[in-house]
Write an enzyme that holds these catalytic residues in place. Structure first.
Site, PDB file in Angstrom:
ATOM      1  N   LYS A 139      -1.913   5.788   3.640  1.00 11.65           N
ATOM      2  CA  LYS A 139      -1.125   5.021   2.819  1.00 11.65           C
ATOM      3  C   LYS A 139      -1.008   3.465   3.216  1.00 11.65           C
ATOM      4  O   LYS A 139      -0.004   2.686   3.048  1.00 11.65           O
ATOM      5  CB  LYS A 139       0.167   5.496   2.493  1.00 11.65           C
ATOM      6  CG  LYS A 139       0.116   6.896   1.866  1.00 11.65           C
ATOM      7  CD  LYS A 139      -0.790   6.916   0.830  1.00 11.65           C
ATOM      8  CE  LYS A 139      -0.358   6.241  -0.508  1.00 11.65           C
ATOM      9  NZ  LYS A 139      -1.203   6.111  -1.567  1.00 11.65           N
ATOM     10  N   SER A 171       5.725   4.638   1.310  1.00  8.20           N
ATOM     11  CA  SER A 171       4.496   5.055   0.590  1.00  8.20           C
ATOM     12  C   SER A 171       4.005   6.379   0.851  1.00  8.20           C
ATOM     13  O   SER A 171       3.993   7.199  -0.024  1.00  8.20           O
ATOM     14  CB  SER A 171       3.417   4.145   0.770  1.00  8.20           C
ATOM     15  OG  SER A 171       2.238   4.332  -0.145  1.00  8.20           O
ATOM     16  N   HIS A 187      -8.635   8.896   9.562  1.00  9.19           N
ATOM     17  CA  HIS A 187      -7.353   8.410   9.941  1.00  9.19           C
ATOM     18  C   HIS A 187      -7.113   8.428  11.309  1.00  9.19           C
ATOM     19  O   HIS A 187      -6.074   8.210  11.898  1.00  9.19           O
ATOM     20  CB  HIS A 187      -6.097   9.212   9.092  1.00  9.19           C
ATOM     21  CG  HIS A 187      -6.291   8.998   7.707  1.00  9.19           C
ATOM     22  ND1 HIS A 187      -6.312   7.626   6.998  1.00  9.19           N
ATOM     23  CD2 HIS A 187      -6.176   9.836   6.474  1.00  9.19           C
ATOM     24  CE1 HIS A 187      -6.017   7.751   5.859  1.00  9.19           C
ATOM     25  NE2 HIS A 187      -6.002   9.104   5.505  1.00  9.19           N
ATOM     26  N   GLY A 200      -3.662   1.493   2.678  1.00 10.09           N
ATOM     27  CA  GLY A 200      -4.496   0.486   1.805  1.00 10.09           C
ATOM     28  C   GLY A 200      -5.893   1.396   2.052  1.00 10.09           C
ATOM     29  O   GLY A 200      -7.117   0.652   1.931  1.00 10.09           O
ATOM     30  N   THR A 201      -6.114   2.637   2.220  1.00 11.26           N
ATOM     31  CA  THR A 201      -7.285   3.438   2.601  1.00 11.26           C
ATOM     32  C   THR A 201      -8.136   3.283   1.484  1.00 11.26           C
ATOM     33  O   THR A 201      -9.331   3.034   1.125  1.00 11.26           O
ATOM     34  CB  THR A 201      -7.095   4.797   2.741  1.00 11.26           C
ATOM     35  OG1 THR A 201      -5.914   5.018   3.937  1.00 11.26           O
ATOM     36  CG2 THR A 201      -8.253   5.561   3.287  1.00 11.26           C
ATOM     37  N   THR A 202      -7.336   3.527  -0.009  1.00 12.40           N
ATOM     38  CA  THR A 202      -8.437   3.576  -1.217  1.00 12.40           C
ATOM     39  C   THR A 202      -8.761   2.250  -1.557  1.00 12.40           C
ATOM     40  O   THR A 202      -9.848   2.130  -1.822  1.00 12.40           O
ATOM     41  CB  THR A 202      -7.397   4.074  -2.259  1.00 12.40           C
ATOM     42  OG1 THR A 202      -6.749   5.471  -1.531  1.00 12.40           O
ATOM     43  CG2 THR A 202      -8.388   4.464  -3.490  1.00 12.40           C
ATOM     44  N   ARG A 221      -0.367  -1.812   8.067  1.00  9.73           N
ATOM     45  CA  ARG A 221       0.604  -2.190   6.979  1.00  9.73           C
ATOM     46  C   ARG A 221       2.044  -2.086   7.700  1.00  9.73           C
ATOM     47  O   ARG A 221       2.010  -1.412   8.318  1.00  9.73           O
ATOM     48  CB  ARG A 221       0.223  -0.987   5.726  1.00  9.73           C
ATOM     49  CG  ARG A 221       1.194  -1.636   4.604  1.00  9.73           C
ATOM     50  CD  ARG A 221       1.034  -0.469   3.562  1.00  9.73           C
ATOM     51  NE  ARG A 221       1.698  -0.715   2.159  1.00  9.73           N
ATOM     52  CZ  ARG A 221       1.625   0.065   1.130  1.00  9.73           C
ATOM     53  NH1 ARG A 221       1.282   1.078   1.422  1.00  9.73           N
ATOM     54  NH2 ARG A 221       2.239  -0.479   0.160  1.00  9.73           N
TER      55      ARG A 221
END
Length: 324
Positions: free
Chosen positions: A69, A162, A132, A71-73, A154
């Site tokens: 969470k 998130s 990750h 900003g991976t996507t 982040r």
């Protein structure tokens, strides 16, 4: 026969290793194990070990690393679009990002199957993979080859909120009766007891690797990308050795990629499906994507606690700061 033997040995090693490791339950009820100072979700641990042992990096590979969470996507969509822009932007209507969730286009290294440890040896060049795991847990071939690593971090407060909301929507433990409260969950985050945590060791590991070899590791902040995505798209392309030509810039390709990979564009793609072994709803990868949304969930006292924690944990990593 040799692969089957390797698989059997991997299974035996991972099972015997698990017996020796500290284990803990995440706030959502998911079992975790602590290995070499970091917490791993038990459901993925065997595959993480297989990836570390078997993955053979090519010099042309691109490895995307984040905490969950962070900003991976978004990073997957950007990297995929940048390196493949020569083909997918000849016919914009054929761009796979119009129909596929980025997680289906850029696989995690954890996608290794126990009986097919080399299944990620695809012919694509460059190959793009995501992970990750902390820097020191990357496969030796990744760290020692000439392949590129892009890391996005982040603000830990937004990261926590998130991740909490994401896992609430995607319960890995179906039989778990309930979740820990917000205060208890935040305590665990501040103690570093969370998937792939402690977050400070994860971040400083990649930060220090970036300082040591900036041509190998690009370190980005989610907040900076939100503030100026066009600048950072060009930065990623430059780092990967495929800078935008003046002609591409004049055609507006940088802006086109930025728009195609934006939160608003991606959130409506394949939103009814599932990704990552069918465990996570595609719709839950896109909630708000805002900077500072933590203030709608956490108290000023929590923010102050996190601020002091970061000041202590980031002392040995000058230049690594977050605005709160």
């Amino acid at each position: 026969m040799e692969k089957k033997q390797d698989t059997k040995e991997d299974d035996e090693f991972s099972e015997s290793l698990l017996q020796t490791l500290e284990q803990q339950t995440n706030w959502d009820g998911s079992p975790m194990v602590k290995y070499q100072g970091f917490w791993y979700l038990k459901i993925f641990f065997r595959q993480e070990l297989a990836s570390y042992k078997h993955f053979k990096a090519k010099d042309s590979d691109v490895i995307l690393s984040t905490l969950p969470k962070a900003g991976t996507t978004w990073l997957k969509a950007l990297a995929f679009s940048i390196v493949n822009r020569g083909t997918i932007y000849r016919d914009i209507d054929q761009n796979p990002l119009l129909t596929c969730n980025p997680h289906k286009l850029v696989p995690f290294l954890v996608a290794f199957k126990e009986n097919k440890p080399n299944q990620l040896d695809k012919p694509n060049d460059p190959r793009i993979f995501a992970t990750h795991v902390p820097f020191k847990a990357l496969a030796y071939s990744i760290r020692e080859s000439a392949c590129k690593i892009i890391y996005v971090c982040r603000n830990p407060l937004d990261l926590f909120v998130s991740a909490r909301l994401f896992l609430t929507e995607n319960k890995l433990e179906k039989d778990h009766a309930g979740l820990l409260g917000l205060d208890e969950s935040f305590d665990m985050a501040c103690e570093g007891t969370h998937p792939y945590g402690p977050f400070w060791d994860h971040m400083t590991g990649y930060w220090n690797a970036h300082l040591e070899n900036p041509r190998k590791v690009l370190f980005l902040k989610y907040e900076d990308m939100k503030e100026d995505i066009v600048f950072n798209v060009k930065k990623i392309a430059d780092f990967l050795g495929c800078p935008f030509s003046s002609e591409e810039e004049e055609r507006g390709m940088v802006e086109e990629i930025s728009k195609m990979c934006s939160f608003q564009s991606l959130k409506n793609v394949d939103k009814n499906g599932y990704s990552i072994k069918g465990l996570f709803k595609n719709s839950t990868f896109f909630r708000k994507g805002e900077v500072g949304d933590w203030s709608n969930y956490l108290t000023p006292a929590m923010a102050e606690r996190m601020k002091k924690l970061m000041e202590i944990k980031f002392q040995g990593s000058p230049g690594l700061t977050f605005k709160i």
